[in-house]
Design a protein around this motif. Sequence first.
Motif, PDB file in Angstrom:
ATOM      1  N   ALA A  37       0.840  -1.210   0.000  1.00 32.22           N
ATOM      2  CA  ALA A  37       0.000   0.000   0.000  1.00 32.22           C
ATOM      3  C   ALA A  37       0.871   1.254   0.000  1.00 32.22           C
ATOM      4  N   LEU A  38       1.922   1.246   0.810  1.00 27.65           N
ATOM      5  CA  LEU A  38       2.839   2.390   0.832  1.00 27.65           C
ATOM      6  C   LEU A  38       3.586   2.508  -0.492  1.00 27.65           C
ATOM      7  N   GLY A  39       4.000   1.378  -1.037  1.00 29.67           N
ATOM      8  CA  GLY A  39       4.726   1.380  -2.302  1.00 29.67           C
ATOM      9  C   GLY A  39       3.903   1.947  -3.449  1.00 29.67           C
ATOM     10  N   GLU A  40       2.587   1.746  -3.405  1.00 28.87           N
ATOM     11  CA  GLU A  40       1.722   2.284  -4.456  1.00 28.87           C
ATOM     12  C   GLU A  40       1.691   3.808  -4.461  1.00 28.87           C
ATOM     13  N   LEU A  41       2.052   4.408  -3.336  1.00 31.95           N
ATOM     14  CA  LEU A  41       2.042   5.868  -3.255  1.00 31.95           C
ATOM     15  C   LEU A  41       3.294   6.498  -3.862  1.00 31.95           C
ATOM     16  N   VAL A  42       4.390   5.748  -3.923  1.00 33.01           N
ATOM     17  CA  VAL A  42       5.660   6.319  -4.400  1.00 33.01           C
ATOM     18  C   VAL A  42       5.549   6.892  -5.815  1.00 33.01           C
ATOM     19  N   PRO A  43       4.936   6.202  -6.790  1.00 38.22           N
ATOM     20  CA  PRO A  43       4.851   6.795  -8.135  1.00 38.22           C
ATOM     21  C   PRO A  43       4.068   8.105  -8.186  1.00 38.22           C
ATOM     22  N   LEU A  44       3.217   8.349  -7.183  1.00 35.04           N
ATOM     23  CA  LEU A  44       2.475   9.618  -7.149  1.00 35.04           C
ATOM     24  C   LEU A  44       3.389  10.798  -6.831  1.00 35.04           C
ATOM     25  N   LEU A  45       4.537  10.517  -6.207  1.00 31.54           N
ATOM     26  CA  LEU A  45       5.472  11.600  -5.883  1.00 31.54           C
ATOM     27  C   LEU A  45       5.969  12.315  -7.130  1.00 31.54           C
ATOM     28  N   ALA A  46       5.998  11.605  -8.251  1.00 32.81           N
ATOM     29  CA  ALA A  46       6.466  12.217  -9.496  1.00 32.81           C
ATOM     30  C   ALA A  46       5.599  13.411  -9.896  1.00 32.81           C
ATOM     31  N   TRP A  47       4.377  13.491  -9.374  1.00 29.33           N
ATOM     32  CA  TRP A  47       3.477  14.594  -9.698  1.00 29.33           C
ATOM     33  C   TRP A  47       3.596  15.750  -8.704  1.00 29.33           C
ATOM     34  N   CYS A  48       4.456  15.606  -7.696  1.00 29.86           N
ATOM     35  CA  CYS A  48       4.651  16.673  -6.708  1.00 29.86           C
ATOM     36  C   CYS A  48       5.772  17.599  -7.160  1.00 29.86           C
ATOM     37  N   ARG A  49       5.591  18.890  -6.912  1.00 23.21           N
ATOM     38  CA  ARG A  49       6.649  19.843  -7.279  1.00 23.21           C
ATOM     39  C   ARG A  49       7.905  19.604  -6.456  1.00 23.21           C
ATOM     40  N   ARG A  50       7.714  19.363  -5.152  1.00 22.19           N
ATOM     41  CA  ARG A  50       8.848  19.104  -4.261  1.00 22.19           C
ATOM     42  C   ARG A  50       8.434  18.028  -3.272  1.00 22.19           C
ATOM     43  N   PHE A  51       9.366  17.161  -2.935  1.00 21.43           N
ATOM     44  CA  PHE A  51       9.079  16.155  -1.920  1.00 21.43           C
ATOM     45  C   PHE A  51      10.377  15.627  -1.330  1.00 21.43           C
ATOM     46  N   ARG A  52      10.252  15.063  -0.170  1.00 23.95           N
ATOM     47  CA  ARG A  52      11.337  14.312   0.457  1.00 23.95           C
ATOM     48  C   ARG A  52      10.676  13.156   1.190  1.00 23.95           C
ATOM     49  N   LEU A  53      11.072  11.942   0.866  1.00 23.19           N
ATOM     50  CA  LEU A  53      10.479  10.745   1.449  1.00 23.19           C
ATOM     51  C   LEU A  53      11.545   9.996   2.234  1.00 23.19           C
ATOM     52  N   ARG A  54      11.165   9.555   3.416  1.00 22.63           N
ATOM     53  CA  ARG A  54      12.026   8.676   4.211  1.00 22.63           C
ATOM     54  C   ARG A  54      11.153   7.507   4.642  1.00 22.63           C
ATOM     55  N   ALA A  55      11.413   6.346   4.081  1.00 21.88           N
ATOM     56  CA  ALA A  55      10.610   5.158   4.381  1.00 21.88           C
ATOM     57  C   ALA A  55      11.436   4.171   5.192  1.00 21.88           C
ATOM     58  N   GLU A  56      10.869   3.726   6.301  1.00 17.63           N
ATOM     59  CA  GLU A  56      11.501   2.683   7.108  1.00 17.63           C
ATOM     60  C   GLU A  56      10.911   1.352   6.668  1.00 17.63           C
ATOM     61  N   CYS A  57      11.767   0.477   6.180  1.00 18.96           N
ATOM     62  CA  CYS A  57      11.320  -0.786   5.589  1.00 18.96           C
ATOM     63  C   CYS A  57      11.954  -1.971   6.314  1.00 18.96           C
ATOM     64  N   VAL A  58      11.273  -3.098   6.260  1.00 19.52           N
ATOM     65  CA  VAL A  58      11.841  -4.356   6.727  1.00 19.52           C
ATOM     66  C   VAL A  58      11.809  -5.314   5.545  1.00 19.52           C
ATOM     67  N   ALA A  59      12.989  -5.754   5.118  1.00 17.27           N
ATOM     68  CA  ALA A  59      13.094  -6.680   3.993  1.00 17.27           C
ATOM     69  C   ALA A  59      13.999  -7.834   4.407  1.00 17.27           C
ATOM     70  N   ARG A  60      13.472  -9.037   4.326  1.00 17.98           N
ATOM     71  CA  ARG A  60      14.224 -10.230   4.723  1.00 17.98           C
ATOM     72  C   ARG A  60      14.828 -10.063   6.110  1.00 17.98           C
ATOM     73  N   GLU A  61      13.990  -9.575   7.011  1.00 19.90           N
ATOM     74  CA  GLU A  61      14.341  -9.408   8.424  1.00 19.90           C
ATOM     75  C   GLU A  61      15.437  -8.372   8.656  1.00 19.90           C
ATOM     76  N   ARG A  62      15.679  -7.519   7.679  1.00 18.16           N
ATOM     77  CA  ARG A  62      16.634  -6.420   7.848  1.00 18.16           C
ATOM     78  C   ARG A  62      15.872  -5.106   7.797  1.00 18.16           C
ATOM     79  N   ARG A  63      16.167  -4.226   8.734  1.00 16.09           N
ATOM     80  CA  ARG A  63      15.546  -2.897   8.752  1.00 16.09           C
ATOM     81  C   ARG A  63      16.363  -1.975   7.848  1.00 16.09           C
ATOM     82  N   LEU A  64      15.678  -1.360   6.881  1.00 18.41           N
ATOM     83  CA  LEU A  64      16.342  -0.499   5.906  1.00 18.41           C
ATOM     84  C   LEU A  64      15.640   0.855   5.846  1.00 18.41           C
ATOM     85  N   ILE A  65      16.376   1.864   5.430  1.00 17.09           N
ATOM     86  CA  ILE A  65      15.820   3.195   5.216  1.00 17.09           C
ATOM     87  C   ILE A  65      15.898   3.498   3.722  1.00 17.09           C
ATOM     88  N   LEU A  66      14.779   3.891   3.144  1.00 18.33           N
ATOM     89  CA  LEU A  66      14.740   4.280   1.734  1.00 18.33           C
ATOM     90  C   LEU A  66      14.507   5.783   1.663  1.00 18.33           C
TER      91      LEU A  66
END
Length: 200
Positions: A37-66
């Motif tokens: 659900a969060l990932g579906e929002l990322v392509p909408l950022l392309a329509w924003c004039r300015r943005f900064r996104l910081r996503a905290e993710c867990v992938a294969r039991e590793r905590r990552l920052i995107l």
Amino acid sequence: MRGLICTVAPRAGTADPVLELSGPFALFRHTRLYGRALGELVPLLAWCRRFRLRAECVARERRLILPLVTGDPIFPAAEPRRYDSRLEERFARDFRRLAPDWDVVREPEPVAAGGTLIFPDFALQHRHDAARRWFLEIVGFWTPDYVARKLALYRAARLSNLILCIDEDRNCAAEDLPSGALVVRFRRRVDAAAVLRLVG
């Protein structure tokens, strides 16, 4: 918003707001459902004039920052709809036709209300008199809890230039409405002529 919880607040030292998105049970478990659900929002950022996104993710039991910022390559989604509903679209079209001296601004600047921000549906701005500016919110087909929260935020905002267009089926009592707000009741279609009479 795709089953996610969204909070919006002003950021200290800047005019830019902060949106925080999470799943309703994110404190207890991280699921792919929320991630998608969060990932579906990322392509909408392309329509924003300015943005900064910081996503905290867990992938294969590793905590990552995107991190993503304006200018990063993002494959854009289809252009977002201009209006949330046909009701809003009809009102904007009708008001523009009746009031050529007024600009109808869709989703204008946010308004501070009780430590958060609210986003009126429209601002009505007279083209020849900057002091004649009104925020307009259409209170339509929402749950009673949502309407109660929305009205509480507008009461906290204490706006002196607010017009509420309220669906007659909402049964909003006078004491629920923000003090000083002008009210237009409607069924199925917001009467643009009634709004124009209020703003003069």
